[in-house]
Design a protein around this motif. Structure first.
Motif: not given
Length: 641
Positions: A412-440
């Motif tokens: 398994g994984v420590n739940g705190d790590e999961c929270v930290a990774i999710a928070a770190a990824l969210s902190a790198k989001v520069t826009s809440n609207e994806a342009r057509p050129s952006q993909v998964p």
């Protein structure tokens, strides 16, 4: 004052001088002369001040000289010996102690002398002759007033026979220290800071513990046993607190694998009991503090436990059992978790101590463990992505539970790590609207021809400038990136291989590979290349080809060696076992057997040479012969035996 004056020997006891004086001046026994000079026999035996003063007046010897060579009685079985306060147990009484060789010399010059140093229990060897001193039990209260001629009637050849039978040895360092200190000379700093009796008692008791074990009964020890104990103990107490701690650690280590929960009294036995339960209520000195702190720092016990007269203010250590009880965990499950995390070694005894802060923090963290099967929902990503995140140690797997049918633990994984990774990824989001050129992320990885986890690494490292999130979609599935930016940045920044690629090339499991990384820069380790973004965000660990090549030239696994040399793993392992070749880093250290390439090459070359020389059908014969370390012609191969 009697004339002519009889000189006083500076090494002599006052009673011994009184016997010589009585014979010299009156030709009569000392007890009779005591009556003539109005001194009570009991007072003389006890060396009372009035008795010594009267002997000084009659003989003309200074009272200071007489006092210097005898313990002056104080209250409660205490004595003043040259300014040192000692107890009756410090003295050799009730034994009559003497050196036969000294008596032999006295007989030749006339008049036997009782040396003042023989009255100390710690003095067990004659400094002049190197003989073990003789101990004789007094049969009557006034034996101490009698001359040694009365107590030891042997003379001439009979006395020489006693001398010849004595054990020869150098005086112990402890004995020398005591006599030097009573002469006013300085010794080791820690010992000098204790009272003389504390210094001797600590040294001898520590020596008894090390030489005879914790269950030794002190009254059963002989003078020679005490001498041996003093010699051993002094090597530690002379160093001071560090030396005493070293001795205690050696004793403690002997109980590391004991079953049950051995306490302080079990481990330190006679040493602990002598300090804790002295019938005379003696102050043991600084050694009590040293032992107490040592016990508190190594044996798990609850706050309030009394050790050597003082209570432990608060718990310092936990066992797995006490930690489970405190935190409400199942003991067996908690043990497996602690072993998996490396906090407790596999197979550790039940009394293995865990620092209380470490134990409580870990227990709190494992309550938040997220199973691998649940991680894809928590992070909103695919199962393969979860595995990649763990493989590259963006998430740190925690192993727990009892092994299943395939021998593997749950992960398994420590739940705190999961929270930290999710928070770190969210902190790198520069826009809440994806342009057509952006993909998964998965699509961008496919276009850039890199693993999807590498895109996550680029985001966490702050190397991608354009990261968007689709509204109402959490986790990794909700992120969108520009595939062209990903491809460009990956090409310029991602040098070398991923951890999974590097470990696969070296035939290492991922866990073993990361253990080798954690060892860097030790001799047997893997050096990772760190890629850090402009803002100092989470670094990306990659492995450069030259680092992989360096490791591959020096070290190998059986699987890797078998691949290179074209043999099966089982066959190669049998060959190594035949010549008793052991790995340079065993399985227990990193989760894989790591061998020196040079060692594998020697064995392989010897086998290849045999194949070429005798033919393939003779290989089995080589295997038999190497078991005895001999070649086909009886010559040593250099690898057997």
């Amino acid at each position: 004052m009697l004339f002519p004056h009889l000189p006083f020997d500076t090494a002599e006891m006052p009673i011994s001088y009184g016997n010589r004086m009585s014979e010299f001046h009156a030709g009569r026994p000392f007890p009779e002369v005591l009556k003539d000079i109005d001194v009570l026999q009991n007072d003389m035996v006890a060396h009372k001040p009035k008795a010594l003063e009267r002997i000084a007046q009659v003989s003309g010897v200074s009272i200071e000289a007489l006092r210097r060579n005898t313990p002056i009685p104080l209250d409660h079985r205490k004595y003043n010996l040259r300014g040192e306060i000692v107890s009756a147990e410090f003295l050799s009484s009730p034994h009559i102690v003497f050196c036969p060789a000294c008596l032999l010399e006295d007989d030749q010059r006339g008049g036997r002398r009782v040396h003042w140093s023989w009255g100390l229990a710690v003095v067990r060897t004659c400094p002049r002759h190197g003989d073990a001193l003789q101990h004789q039990t007094a049969t009557s209260w006034n034996d101490r007033l009698q001359p040694l001629e009365h107590l030891v009637p042997e003379r001439g050849e009979a006395l020489q026979a006693i001398v010849a039978s004595r054990t020869r040895r150098d005086p112990s360092a402890l004995q020398n220290y005591v006599l030097d200190r009573l002469e006013g000379r300085k010794g080791p700093e820690w010992l000098d800071a204790q009272s003389l009796e504390q210094a001797v008692r600590t040294t001898e008791l520590l020596g008894v513990l090390l030489e005879f074990g914790s269950e030794q009964s002190l009254p059963e020890l002989t003078p020679d046993d005490w001498d041996r104990a003093g010699r051993t103990g002094f090597t530690f107490t002379a160093v001071g607190e560090a030396g005493i701690l070293d001795a205690l650690q050696r004793q403690f280590d002997g109980f590391a694998s004991s079953r049950g929960t051995p306490g302080a009294q079990k481990i330190f036995g006679c040493f602990y009991k002598a300090l804790a339960y002295s019938k005379s209520l003696k102050d043991p000195g600084d050694v009590a503090r040293i032992l107490r702190e040592f016990i508190w720092d190594r044996i798990a016990m609850p706050g309030g436990t009394k050790v050597l007269g003082q209570e432990l203010p608060e718990r310092r250590l936990h066992t797995v059992g006490s930690l489970a009880q405190e935190t409400g965990h199942d003991t067996r499950r908690l043990y497996n978790l602690l072993v998996g995390a490396g906090v407790v070694p596999p197979g550790a005894a039940s009394h293995f101590a865990i620092p209380v802060g470490v134990g409580r923090a870990f227990a709190a963290s494992v309550q938040r463990i997220v199973k691998m099967t649940e991680l894809s929902q928590v992070l909103n990503c695919t199962r393969p992505m979860v595995e990649q995140l763990c493989d590259e140690r963006i998430l740190t797997p925690v192993y727990y539970g009892t092994p299943g049918i395939n021998g593997k633990l749950q992960k398994g994984v420590n739940g705190d790590e999961c929270v930290a990774i999710a928070a770190a990824l969210s902190a790198k989001v520069t826009s809440n609207e994806a342009r057509p050129s952006q993909v998964p992320i998965a699509k961008a990885a496919e276009k850039a021809k890199i693993p999807a986890v590498c895109v996550v690494q680029l985001i966490l490292a702050g190397l991608l400038r354009n990261v968007a999130r689709i509204d109402d979609v959490s986790g990794i599935k909700g992120l969108r990136v520009c595939p062209f930016e990903v491809k460009s940045v990956a090409r310029s920044a991602l040098r070398g291989m991923t951890a999974s690629e590097a470990f696969a090339a070296l035939k290492l499991t991922k866990d073993a590979g990361w253990e080798l990384v954690a060892r860097y820069p030790e001799e047997v380790s893997l050096e990772p290349h760190k890629i850090v973004g402009n803002r100092g965000d989470r670094a990306i660990s990659r492995f450069l080809p030259e680092a992989i090549a360096d490791f591959d030239r020096g070290f190998t696994t059986l699987a890797r060696a078998a691949e290179i040399h074209g043999s099966g793993v089982k066959e190669l392992k049998r060959s190594l076992m035949k010549v008793s070749l052991k790995p340079v880093l065993p399985w227990g250290a990193v989760g894989a057997d790591i061998y020196l390439v040079s060692d594998i090459a020697k064995v392989s070359e010897a086998e290849q040479h045999f194949r070429l020389f005798y033919g393939q059908h003779m290989v089995s014969e080589w295997t038999k012969l190497t078991a005895f370390g001999k070649g086909a012609h009886g010559k040593s191969t250099g690898y057997g035996g």
